[in-house]
Design a protein around this motif. Structure first.
Motif, mmCIF file in Angstrom:
data_model
loop_
_atom_site.group_PDB
_atom_site.id
_atom_site.type_symbol
_atom_site.label_atom_id
_atom_site.label_comp_id
_atom_site.label_asym_id
_atom_site.label_seq_id
_atom_site.Cartn_x
_atom_site.Cartn_y
_atom_site.Cartn_z
ATOM 1 N N HIS A 20 0.832 -1.203 0.000
ATOM 2 C CA HIS A 20 0.000 0.000 0.000
ATOM 3 C C HIS A 20 0.875 1.266 0.000
ATOM 4 N N ASP A 68 -3.932 1.250 -3.354
ATOM 5 C CA ASP A 68 -4.048 -0.208 -3.433
ATOM 6 C C ASP A 68 -4.627 -0.588 -4.784
ATOM 7 N N HIS A 76 -9.525 -3.145 5.062
ATOM 8 C CA HIS A 76 -8.172 -2.847 5.524
ATOM 9 C C HIS A 76 -8.172 -2.625 7.030
ATOM 10 N N ASP A 87 -4.303 -5.965 4.606
ATOM 11 C CA ASP A 87 -5.499 -6.409 3.881
ATOM 12 C C ASP A 87 -6.272 -7.423 4.715
#
Length: 121
Positions: A20, A68, A76, A87
């Motif tokens: 991310h 993402d 998340h 995740d």
């Protein structure tokens, strides 16, 4: 949205990332491929990719957004101490029909303290 070398590269970076990244992280990776790319160009392309639904922007408590890939719907977990994003692929049973509204999209973010930060305290 027209495809440019910059947005193709940025989309590729996000689609191949598992951490991310921030806009600045993406900028640093882009600099290896395109030394003349500016941070402003990265931000502009990220905004366009989000608006076109090709990537997801994760709003962070520290106001430094993360990005993402969109490959399947997931939630998340965001650590409020270290800003780590994890995740979560569990399925959430939400009864959209009871809302009597047309749900077009949703985002679920859990905020708390990650296991690493808990151990450090």
């Amino acid at each position: 949205m027209r495809q440019t070398k910059q947005n193709i590269l940025i989309l590729d970076i996000i689609n191949n990332s598992y951490n991310h990244p921030t806009a600045y992280d993406i900028y640093l990776i882009c600099k290896n491929e395109m030394p003349n790319i500016s941070l402003g160009t990265v931000y502009r392309n990220l905004n366009n990719l989000v608006e076109s639904g090709k990537i997801l922007r994760i709003k962070m408590p520290n106001n430094i957004d993360r990005y993402d890939k969109i490959y399947n719907k997931h939630a998340h977990f965001i650590c409020i101490k270290c800003n780590k994003v994890i995740d979560i692929f569990d399925k959430f049973n939400i009864d959209y029909k009871s809302l009597n509204e047309d749900v077009l999209d949703y985002e679920i973010n859990f905020k708390g303290i990650c296991s690493k930060c808990k151990k450090e305290n």
